[in-house]
Design an enzyme around this catalytic site. Structure first.
Site, mmCIF file in Angstrom:
data_model
loop_
_atom_site.group_PDB
_atom_site.id
_atom_site.type_symbol
_atom_site.label_atom_id
_atom_site.label_comp_id
_atom_site.label_asym_id
_atom_site.label_seq_id
_atom_site.Cartn_x
_atom_site.Cartn_y
_atom_site.Cartn_z
ATOM 1 N N GLU A 39 0.828 -1.209 0.000
ATOM 2 C CA GLU A 39 0.000 0.000 0.000
ATOM 3 C C GLU A 39 0.862 1.259 0.000
ATOM 4 O O GLU A 39 0.550 2.237 -0.668
ATOM 5 C CB GLU A 39 -0.935 0.008 1.220
ATOM 6 C CG GLU A 39 -2.069 -1.005 1.153
ATOM 7 C CD GLU A 39 -3.053 -0.700 0.029
ATOM 8 O OE1 GLU A 39 -3.151 0.475 -0.372
ATOM 9 O OE2 GLU A 39 -3.701 -1.638 -0.445
ATOM 10 N N CYS A 193 -12.599 1.983 -15.497
ATOM 11 C CA CYS A 193 -12.905 3.403 -15.287
ATOM 12 C C CYS A 193 -11.602 4.206 -15.264
ATOM 13 O O CYS A 193 -11.307 4.926 -14.317
ATOM 14 C CB CYS A 193 -13.697 3.594 -14.000
ATOM 15 S SG CYS A 193 -14.558 5.186 -13.894
ATOM 16 N N CYS A 200 -16.610 1.968 -20.754
ATOM 17 C CA CYS A 200 -17.923 2.039 -20.114
ATOM 18 C C CYS A 200 -18.837 0.896 -20.558
ATOM 19 O O CYS A 200 -19.716 0.475 -19.797
ATOM 20 C CB CYS A 200 -18.575 3.386 -20.424
ATOM 21 S SG CYS A 200 -17.639 4.793 -19.773
ATOM 22 N N CYS A 203 -18.619 -1.889 -18.169
ATOM 23 C CA CYS A 203 -18.676 -1.514 -16.748
ATOM 24 C C CYS A 203 -19.953 -2.035 -16.094
ATOM 25 O O CYS A 203 -21.047 -1.881 -16.645
ATOM 26 C CB CYS A 203 -18.597 0.003 -16.603
ATOM 27 S SG CYS A 203 -18.621 0.546 -14.892
ATOM 28 N N CYS A 209 -24.569 5.000 -13.918
ATOM 29 C CA CYS A 209 -23.507 6.010 -13.888
ATOM 30 C C CYS A 209 -24.026 7.335 -14.431
ATOM 31 O O CYS A 209 -24.414 7.439 -15.596
ATOM 32 C CB CYS A 209 -22.311 5.537 -14.706
ATOM 33 S SG CYS A 209 -20.961 6.742 -14.755
#
Length: 350
Positions: A39, A193, A200, A203, A209
DNA sequence: AATTCGTGGCT
DNA sequence: TAGCCAAGAAT
């Protein structure tokens, strides 16, 4: 579970990324150490860049104890070239702090976030993935997804926008499978995205959206207002000893390339230093100038080749801040990329 | 609260 | 190609 999370998890089960070196292969609870390291490395840094650094780092510092016991120089040597070196310094400091204060990485969000280098999003990600604790994350991927899904105008870096995004991120984050959801929302932002050329049509959220419905996907999230960057020139001294050793300086712990080793910069003070040390100018253009763009200025580096005239070496001014570098020890030092490039050229191209 | 931290990939 | 951007945090 909201419809948003349900659709996302279904998509993730079929299309999510897998096989990344830090991804867990066992169910929670999991060792938070590799999750934490990944991370930190992944902050503002792309996956493909991190992978080789993560592999080398985990091989050298396989446990929290190993990291805590290692000298800072060894950590920075493994961070050299990755950028944002405060991350490496904070990682090392946090390892020692976590071990002495908690006997390991704490499982409480407040204690974890109190460690240097761990902010709200990173703390949430670690605890969600390692222990399935119910925390939201808000990284660049999540910001992009949420800005589009809710058609939020304004630069996400603004405090007011970030607060709205945090509230939305928490409202979407499910209690069940929060570890998978955390990976899934990042995978969606990274693979579908995307900032450029989002997919899209593939998606799972395309039906709800708002940016897609309004035809504003390409404009969201709104870009950061940029200022023109000033330029700064620096002359780096390549000071070569008779035996081939090069003079390096350790930079101050804060600021650009903090704590890393660099060729000394030519200043009025260093001019006097060179004269006093018996350094002789050989030529001014042994290497082509290097140009770099940092977040706040452009830097033009012009190396300058000097040689020690006599056997006497320049004195060590402050302990630990200057050393004669032997090319075969390059991997033991934390070197920023431009400096490593110069040294590589010098050693392969004498 | 806006700026400061690197580097490499992308267009 | 020069600018924009990326798994943020510290100040």
């Amino acid at each position: 579970m909201t419809p948003f999370a349900t659709r996302l998890l279904a998509w993730y089960d079929a299309h999510g990324r897998s096989g990344l070196p830090w991804q867990p292969t066992t169910p929670a609870p999991r060792d938070p150490y590799p999750i934490w390291v990944s991370e930190i490395m992944l902050q503002q840094t792309q996956v493909a860049t991190v992978i080789p650094y993560f592999e080398r780092f985990m091989a050298r510092f396989p446990t929290l104890q190993a990291l805590a016991e290692a000298p800072l120089d060894a950590v920075l040597a493994h961070w050299g070239g990755l950028g944002y070196y405060a991350r490496g310094r904070n990682l090392h400091k946090a390892a020692r702090q976590a071990l002495t204060e908690h006997g390991g990485l704490p499982r409480e969000i407040d204690a974890l976030q109190a460690l240097p280098g761990i902010g709200r999003s990173t703390a949430g990600a670690i605890l969600a993935v390692a222990y399935r604790q119910h925390h939201a994350i808000l990284d660049g991927n999540v910001k992009r997804v949420l800005c589009r899904f809710h058609a939020i105008d304004g630069w996400p870096g603004q405090t007011a926008i970030a607060q709205r995004l945090w509230a939305l991120a928490e409202s979407h984050t499910p209690v069940e499978r929060v570890d998978a959801y955390t990976q899934a929302i990042m995978d969606l932002g990274a693979t579908l995205c995307r900032r450029n050329r989002p997919e899209c049509t593939a998606c799972p959220q395309q039906g709800e959206c708002r940016a897609l419905a309004e035809g504003r996907v390409a404009q969201l999230p709104n870009p950061k207002p940029r200022k023109s960057l000033p330029e700064r020139e620096a002359t780096l001294l390549i000071i070569e000893r008779e035996d081939g050793g090069l003079l390096l300086e350790q930079r101050p712990p804060s600021g650009i390339w903090g704590g890393l080793w660099s060729l000394p910069e030519l200043t009025q003070e260093s001019e006097a230093f060179c004269r006093a040390a018996g350094l002789e100018l050989l030529d001014q253009t042994p290497l082509a100038p290097l140009r770099h763009t940092f977040s706040h200025f452009h830097l033009a580096i012009q190396p300058l080749h000097l040689r020690v005239r006599e056997a006497k070496a320049p004195p060590i001014m402050e302990p630990g801040t200057r050393l004669w570098y032997k090319p075969d020890t390059i991997n033991q030092l934390g070197l920023p990329s431009p400096i490593r490039t110069i040294l590589d050229r010098l050693t392969t191209n004498p």
